[in-house]
Design an enzyme around this catalytic site. Structure first.
Site, mmCIF file in Angstrom:
data_model
loop_
_atom_site.group_PDB
_atom_site.id
_atom_site.type_symbol
_atom_site.label_atom_id
_atom_site.label_comp_id
_atom_site.label_asym_id
_atom_site.label_seq_id
_atom_site.Cartn_x
_atom_site.Cartn_y
_atom_site.Cartn_z
ATOM 1 N N VAL A 94 3.593 1.271 -9.884
ATOM 2 C CA VAL A 94 2.435 0.133 -9.675
ATOM 3 C C VAL A 94 3.041 -0.905 -9.188
ATOM 4 O O VAL A 94 4.388 -1.349 -9.744
ATOM 5 C CB VAL A 94 2.133 -0.031 -10.930
ATOM 6 N N SER A 95 2.602 -1.454 -7.833
ATOM 7 C CA SER A 95 3.586 -2.987 -8.104
ATOM 8 C C SER A 95 4.100 -4.082 -8.356
ATOM 9 O O SER A 95 5.081 -4.595 -8.106
ATOM 10 C CB SER A 95 3.234 -3.344 -6.165
#
Length: 187
Positions: free
Chosen positions: A12-13
């Site tokens: 995930v960012s």
């Protein structure tokens, strides 16, 4: 049929996002998770997964954009791993790469990788536009400072000691050496 391990890779960012849904329900021997941008391959858990994988293993990834947001990186990772004898499964796209892939599979890898790269470019463009608008309205203040003024004063005092080690100080305060020097040189 593979006899090796089933390894998962999730990404995930941002820190507040969750990887829970990405490989839910799969029986995996080990999962590597990064909470970092997919802009490049400089991700510690991605590198650890690549180092761990051996011939006969299968790497499970939710979707291509979780592995890379750049066509060149995506193709390089897939090519490098399949050359080692690793099978790569992208679950969302329903694609599996073994190294003996058809021209159609390679075309899909390139096209879907290009879509992920394009999407990232659009996100960055919207971000730049949003910042420009906020600046014209006078509401954009820039990135939050890494250290408080009290921490900066403490840092300067420690840096002034004869025994100070700049790299150790940067690590202690959780900042880069470049940021440390910016704080030290700012008056």
């Amino acid at each position: 049929m593979t006899t090796g391990q089933n390894i998962g890779y999730t990404r995930v960012s941002t820190l507040d996002q969750s990887t829970e849904r990405q490989l839910e329900g799969l029986a995996l021997d080990r999962t590597y998770t990064d909470k970092a941008s997919g802009k490049d391959t400089a991700r510690p858990q991605l590198q650890a997964a690549i180092d761990h994988l051996r011939a006969g293993d299968t790497l499970h990834v939710h979707s291509m954009d979780r592995l890379a947001r750049n066509v060149d990186d995506l193709r390089s990772i897939v090519k490098g791993l399949t050359a080692k004898g690793v099978v790569i499964r992208f679950h969302k796209e329903g694609l599996t790469f073994t190294g003996e892939d058809s021209p159609m599979a390679n075309l899909l890898l390139t096209m879907l990788g290009a879509v992920a790269e394009f999407e990232r470019s659009l996100i960055r463009e919207r971000q730049r536009e949003g910042i420009a608008i906020a600046k014209t309205k006078g509401i954009y203040k820039g990135r939050k400072k890494a250290l408080s003024e009290a921490q900066v004063q403490e840092l300067r005092a420690k840096a002034g000691l004869p025994s100070s080690n700049k790299a150790a100080l940067a690590k202690e305060y959780g900042i880069s050496r470049e940021t440390l020097y910016q704080y030290l040189n700012r008056r």
